[in-house]
Design a protein around this motif. Sequence first.
Motif, PDB file in Angstrom:
ATOM      1  N   LEU A  92       0.834  -1.193   0.000  1.00 57.48           N
ATOM      2  CA  LEU A  92       0.000   0.000   0.000  1.00 57.48           C
ATOM      3  C   LEU A  92       0.875   1.251   0.000  1.00 57.48           C
ATOM      4  O   LEU A  92       1.951   1.273   0.592  1.00 57.48           O
ATOM      5  N   ASP A  93       0.401   2.280  -0.672  1.00 57.58           N
ATOM      6  CA  ASP A  93       1.097   3.572  -0.686  1.00 57.58           C
ATOM      7  C   ASP A  93       0.396   4.467   0.335  1.00 57.58           C
ATOM      8  O   ASP A  93      -0.634   5.066   0.051  1.00 57.58           O
ATOM      9  N   VAL A  94       0.939   4.518   1.541  1.00 52.74           N
ATOM     10  CA  VAL A  94       0.320   5.258   2.645  1.00 52.74           C
ATOM     11  C   VAL A  94       1.144   6.514   2.938  1.00 52.74           C
ATOM     12  O   VAL A  94       2.366   6.422   3.116  1.00 52.74           O
ATOM     13  N   THR A  95       0.467   7.653   3.000  1.00 54.63           N
ATOM     14  CA  THR A  95       1.140   8.902   3.341  1.00 54.63           C
ATOM     15  C   THR A  95       0.362   9.616   4.425  1.00 54.63           C
ATOM     16  O   THR A  95      -0.864   9.774   4.319  1.00 54.63           O
ATOM     17  N   ILE A  96       1.073  10.022   5.475  1.00 52.41           N
ATOM     18  CA  ILE A  96       0.493  10.839   6.544  1.00 52.41           C
ATOM     19  C   ILE A  96       0.817  12.301   6.247  1.00 52.41           C
ATOM     20  O   ILE A  96       1.972  12.646   5.991  1.00 52.41           O
ATOM     21  N   TYR A  97      -0.201  13.146   6.284  1.00 49.64           N
ATOM     22  CA  TYR A  97      -0.027  14.592   6.091  1.00 49.64           C
ATOM     23  C   TYR A  97      -0.234  15.283   7.430  1.00 49.64           C
ATOM     24  O   TYR A  97      -1.331  15.263   7.997  1.00 49.64           O
ATOM     25  N   GLU A  98       0.828  15.873   7.951  1.00 50.19           N
ATOM     26  CA  GLU A  98       0.813  16.517   9.263  1.00 50.19           C
ATOM     27  C   GLU A  98       1.058  18.015   9.108  1.00 50.19           C
ATOM     28  O   GLU A  98       2.012  18.440   8.447  1.00 50.19           O
ATOM     29  N   THR A  99       0.193  18.815   9.733  1.00 51.58           N
ATOM     30  CA  THR A  99       0.313  20.264   9.643  1.00 51.58           C
ATOM     31  C   THR A  99       1.573  20.786  10.318  1.00 51.58           C
ATOM     32  O   THR A  99       2.230  21.701   9.819  1.00 51.58           O
ATOM     33  N   GLY A 100       1.920  20.234  11.461  1.00 49.89           N
ATOM     34  CA  GLY A 100       3.019  20.758  12.267  1.00 49.89           C
ATOM     35  C   GLY A 100       4.387  20.264  11.833  1.00 49.89           C
ATOM     36  O   GLY A 100       4.540  19.554  10.830  1.00 49.89           O
ATOM     37  N   SER A 101       5.373  20.613  12.651  1.00 44.66           N
ATOM     38  CA  SER A 101       6.762  20.261  12.352  1.00 44.66           C
ATOM     39  C   SER A 101       7.194  18.966  13.025  1.00 44.66           C
ATOM     40  O   SER A 101       8.344  18.553  12.906  1.00 44.66           O
ATOM     41  N   ARG A 102       6.275  18.322  13.739  1.00 46.45           N
ATOM     42  CA  ARG A 102       6.555  17.045  14.397  1.00 46.45           C
ATOM     43  C   ARG A 102       5.269  16.235  14.447  1.00 46.45           C
ATOM     44  O   ARG A 102       4.168  16.779  14.320  1.00 46.45           O
ATOM     45  N   ARG A 104       9.914   8.068   3.986  1.00 48.31           N
ATOM     46  CA  ARG A 104       9.141   9.101   3.298  1.00 48.31           C
ATOM     47  C   ARG A 104       7.624   8.889   3.421  1.00 48.31           C
ATOM     48  O   ARG A 104       6.854   9.368   2.579  1.00 48.31           O
ATOM     49  N   ALA A 105       7.169   8.174   4.468  1.00 50.59           N
ATOM     50  CA  ALA A 105       5.735   7.949   4.646  1.00 50.59           C
ATOM     51  C   ALA A 105       5.044   9.118   5.332  1.00 50.59           C
ATOM     52  O   ALA A 105       3.814   9.186   5.343  1.00 50.59           O
ATOM     53  N   ILE A 106       5.825  10.015   5.928  1.00 49.14           N
ATOM     54  CA  ILE A 106       5.251  11.125   6.691  1.00 49.14           C
ATOM     55  C   ILE A 106       5.691  12.447   6.088  1.00 49.14           C
ATOM     56  O   ILE A 106       6.883  12.673   5.879  1.00 49.14           O
ATOM     57  N   ARG A 107       4.738  13.309   5.806  1.00 49.39           N
ATOM     58  CA  ARG A 107       5.039  14.651   5.308  1.00 49.39           C
ATOM     59  C   ARG A 107       4.709  15.670   6.398  1.00 49.39           C
ATOM     60  O   ARG A 107       3.558  15.767   6.835  1.00 49.39           O
ATOM     61  N   LEU A 108       5.704  16.384   6.833  1.00 45.88           N
ATOM     62  CA  LEU A 108       5.525  17.418   7.845  1.00 45.88           C
ATOM     63  C   LEU A 108       5.261  18.765   7.185  1.00 45.88           C
ATOM     64  O   LEU A 108       5.594  18.982   6.021  1.00 45.88           O
ATOM     65  N   GLU A 109       4.645  19.673   7.989  1.00 44.57           N
ATOM     66  CA  GLU A 109       4.299  21.006   7.492  1.00 44.57           C
ATOM     67  C   GLU A 109       3.558  20.900   6.167  1.00 44.57           C
ATOM     68  O   GLU A 109       3.836  21.627   5.208  1.00 44.57           O
ATOM     69  N   ALA A 110       2.595  19.982   6.162  1.00 48.65           N
ATOM     70  CA  ALA A 110       1.809  19.707   4.956  1.00 48.65           C
ATOM     71  C   ALA A 110       0.323  19.717   5.300  1.00 48.65           C
ATOM     72  O   ALA A 110      -0.335  18.674   5.301  1.00 48.65           O
TER      73      ALA A 110
END
Length: 482
Positions: A42-52, A260-266
């Motif tokens: 699976l291509d899973v990506t977490i989009y997180e608003t903050g820097s952590r 690269r599963a987690i994108r920060l400031e996104a």
Amino acid sequence: MNSRLHNGSADGPGPAKRIAIIGGGITGLSAAYHLLKGNRQLDVTIYETGSRVGGVIQTEQQDGVLLEYAADNFLTSPPDAVNLCRELRMDDQLLVTREQPNGALVVRRQQLFPIPAGFAVMAPGQWWPFLCSPILSPWGKIRAACEYFVRQDRSLADESLQTFVVRRFGQQMYERLVQPLVSSIYTADPTRLSVAATMARFKEMEQRHGSLLRAMFSQNDTQTQTKKERSGGARYAMFNTLKRGMGSLIDRLVSALPERAIRLEAPIRRLLLSEDGVWKLQVGGYAAEWVTADAVIVATPASVTANLMENLAPDVATCYRQTSYASCAIIHLVYKRSQIGHPLNAMGLVVPLCEKKRVLSCSFTSEKYPGRTPEGTVLLRAFVGGACQSHLLNRDDAELIRMVTEDLNPWLRITGEPMTAHVMRRPNAMPQYNVGHLTRVAKIEQNLERFPSLVLAGSSLYGAGIPACIRSGQHAAEKTIA
């Protein structure tokens, strides 16, 4: 940990099934882990608003003191958090609470008294400790004992926790025992808190047995309780923590995910569903990009979820906007053990609102778990604010520390100033499950039936504790796979 996090553009083309998780708190991380442990394709990506990532869960080490800026432990039942730790091979990191003669203490007229043995948040489980306790007056004890004969409410209508307890046990037991215990758990206003959404088992006791006392004593007749389970207030045998703090669980979850599963400031600004059933997510601000996904899990605070749902499902957005949050401040105080005259032979203390103090509760953190402070020192963790005293958070840090020490010093016989003091403010951190919450959740679920590839999760729906958030993330993953 940072090597697994990145900012910038989305990943290139990947497997056919792309799953976007909006929100990088414990719920979103648990959902991603649960999805990928069964299918790494699976291509899973977490989009997180903050820097952590991690949401409110955050641990710091300062001068040998372990500081927790949110929950410092978790329940072992339900077992979701313990099971996750074991899956992540953190068994050797699990700590149980130290054995203490008392569970928790309660303040009454500037004195500390142990909560009666067997008292389980809303009902006494043993008569003799309850009757011998000085916390309630003789009349208060008589009125509470009359609960055995109070007629049950068969209407099944949702009611506030305060209404429920006063109706069954009387005002004094509510003010002196139930309110401080419940407020220490939910930082809530019990006059608005839904008993069905937070303490459903007590409502079920009333329906099944006609009386909570009858139900409690029936359980005692059929179950053998350990010494820890008989302690008053929270059952501390049912709590675990981690040697390096709760932040180590977040670190281990991140390391278990692919690169690269987690994108920060996104931050996700918009969420759209195309005619062909593909989700489109607008990432970022002015120079926004669009990414696509076959399924979406939303694990964000209520206000963020409401904004994302506004165009898709206005009724869902309205329900989310009706969810209020409470704010609090956590004040860590470090003392030399010689500065404290109290034996600290308990896990902490709770303070009734009728005492008109500023502290909601205080955990004796270094007495609960080893390794929290250097030898010969004590770490106290006090809470201020909550739904009933939110105005106190307008004070600056120095004033908060002064208020807390003024309250604690006479109770714990503290002399001198703390060696160090740390303040962490948590604005809008705790969702409030007020009367009508379960009706709103049911309406949300009904309105989402037309979006089978969209799942909403997180503390604003199903529970604010760490096990509940983990379970919510896992259920979201299972629904998405289904």
